[in-house]
Every structure is written in C-alpha cells, then in structure tokens.
Design an enzyme around this catalytic site. Structure first.
Site, mmCIF file in Angstrom:
data_model
loop_
_atom_site.group_PDB
_atom_site.id
_atom_site.type_symbol
_atom_site.label_atom_id
_atom_site.label_comp_id
_atom_site.label_asym_id
_atom_site.label_seq_id
_atom_site.Cartn_x
_atom_site.Cartn_y
_atom_site.Cartn_z
ATOM 1 N N SER A 35 0.798 -1.226 0.000
ATOM 2 C CA SER A 35 0.000 0.000 0.000
ATOM 3 C C SER A 35 0.831 1.277 0.000
ATOM 4 O O SER A 35 0.299 2.354 -0.275
ATOM 5 C CB SER A 35 -0.944 0.022 1.203
ATOM 6 O OG SER A 35 -0.222 0.190 2.409
ATOM 7 N N LYS A 89 0.446 4.867 6.793
ATOM 8 C CA LYS A 89 0.029 5.670 5.642
ATOM 9 C C LYS A 89 0.689 7.046 5.750
ATOM 10 O O LYS A 89 1.423 7.342 6.683
ATOM 11 C CB LYS A 89 -1.498 5.844 5.610
ATOM 12 C CG LYS A 89 -2.298 4.563 5.708
ATOM 13 C CD LYS A 89 -2.159 3.661 4.497
ATOM 14 C CE LYS A 89 -2.966 2.372 4.689
ATOM 15 N NZ LYS A 89 -2.753 1.415 3.583
#
Length: 225
Positions: A35, A89
C-alpha cells in the site's frame, strides 16, 4: 515457580522495561503489504518514533501529553478506527483543511497538488498478475514524494470536498489504487496515532528470494526537498 521468578528477576525486569520502551518511546514496524509503494516495500522494517506526537500510557491509546503536531507528508503508523489493525500511511490533510480528490488529483484548501511523471513499471497483484503502474512525484505545498497509480485497477479516485474536523487526520497510501486508507476507513483521530516512521532499519525481499536489500538499510523516509 516462585524460585524461577526469583532466579530470573533481572531478565524479567529487562523484558518489562523493553516492553514499556517499545510501547511508549520507540518501535519498529514490518511492512506487510504494497500500500505504500514505491516508498515502502514488503519486507521493510521501519523505525517508528512513538514520541513524535504524543506521550501515552504504555500499552494503551491514552494520551498523557502531546509532544508535536503531525505535518502534511509525514508517514505515520496508527490504529485503524474500524478494527484497531496497525496501519502505516501518509498524512495528507490536517485539521481544518478542506480536501477533495478529482480523478486522482488532490485539491487541498483550493490548491491542486502538483504532479510530474517519474516513469512506468509493473506491479504484481495477487489474483490478477502483473499490471502497468505509473509513478509520479506529488507536491503538497513545500513537500513532495513519489506515489503510484494503477490505471487498470478499480479504485476510489474521486471524493467530494470535506473539511477535516479538529483532532482528526486524512491518511492515504502512496500506492493510491491499492491502499485501504481514509477513503475506506474514515478519518483518523489523533489518539489513534502511534508514531512517525523515520527510516528503514532493515529490508528483505519477502515476496521473492528473501535476500537482504542492504541498499535500503538505514534509508531515510524523507529525502531532502
């Protein structure tokens, strides 16, 4: 049992202090997914500064005192507001920011992010195989970083403008079309922030031959702008 505890009390004290250190001061975080491509790879182990934003009661999300403010562009570990899973993230929008996405382009406080093409590569997706990937440099104000698009993948490439409430943050993965981030799990409250990822401690090719990627050892996650 009591005799064993008495004989090993020094070792047990070490384990207790080590656990407190990992949960309150500094930690490391293995990267299990794609990701954050191209900046973090599966098999990277990153150093996480747990004191970057908050001092917390060890083993909890109870904040004793804030120590710093997350900045747009920081790479952050946090607990998912949906199920508590630890995620990593990038901070995209801060409290008070008005943010929207139109055909992959971010617009923050009325200012479109800048994009310049770096190049093309391929990405291997489980169940799909190798597909085309486009890497670009994304500029958010004074900071920039590489991100990746997967044009052939169905993804959430648009969302309407929202104003980030106080004490919350929008997080997006750098691999924009292959990331379960704030587009799916919602905004992240400050209390769920674990720490700021600073650099790669070690790395191994866990999706290939498991060989060490020594060129990534010690690599900073924030190249000089």
């Amino acid at each position: 049992m009591k005799n064993w505890v008495r004989a090993n009390k020094g070792f047990l004290l070490f384990l207790m202090l080590f656990g407190i250190f990992r949960t309150a001061v500094a930690d490391w975080n293995p990267i299990p997914s794609a990701s954050m491509h191209p900046n973090l790879l599966e098999g990277d182990v990153v150093f996480v500064n747990r004191l970057a934003y908050n001092v917390k009661v060890p083993l909890t999300d109870i904040v004793i005192s804030p120590t710093g403010e997350p900045q747009r562009g920081d790479i952050v570990t946090f607990s998912s507001p949906v199920n508590g899973t630890r995620l990593i993230k990038r901070v995209i929008a801060l409290p008070g920011d008005r943010v929207e996405m139109r055909n992959e382009q971010l617009i923050i406080n009325g200012q479109p992010a800048g994009y310049s093409t770096i190049g093309q590569t391929t990405e291997s997706i489980k169940g799909i195989g190798d597909i085309a990937a486009v890497r670009v440099d994304e500029s958010l104000g004074q900071r920039s970083h590489a991100i990746q698009f997967l044009p052939q993948v169905k993804a959430r490439r648009d969302f309407d403008a929202i104003v980030v409430p106080p004490g919350q943050y929008m997080m997006l993965g750098d691999n924009r079309d292959n990331s379960e981030d704030s587009r799916y799990i919602g905004l992240v409250p400050r209390a769920l922030l674990i720490g700021r990822a600073e650099r790669v401690l070690a790395s191994a090719d866990i999706t290939g031959n498991w060989m060490p990627r020594t060129e990534r050892f010690g690599m900073s996650l924030y190249p000089k702008q």
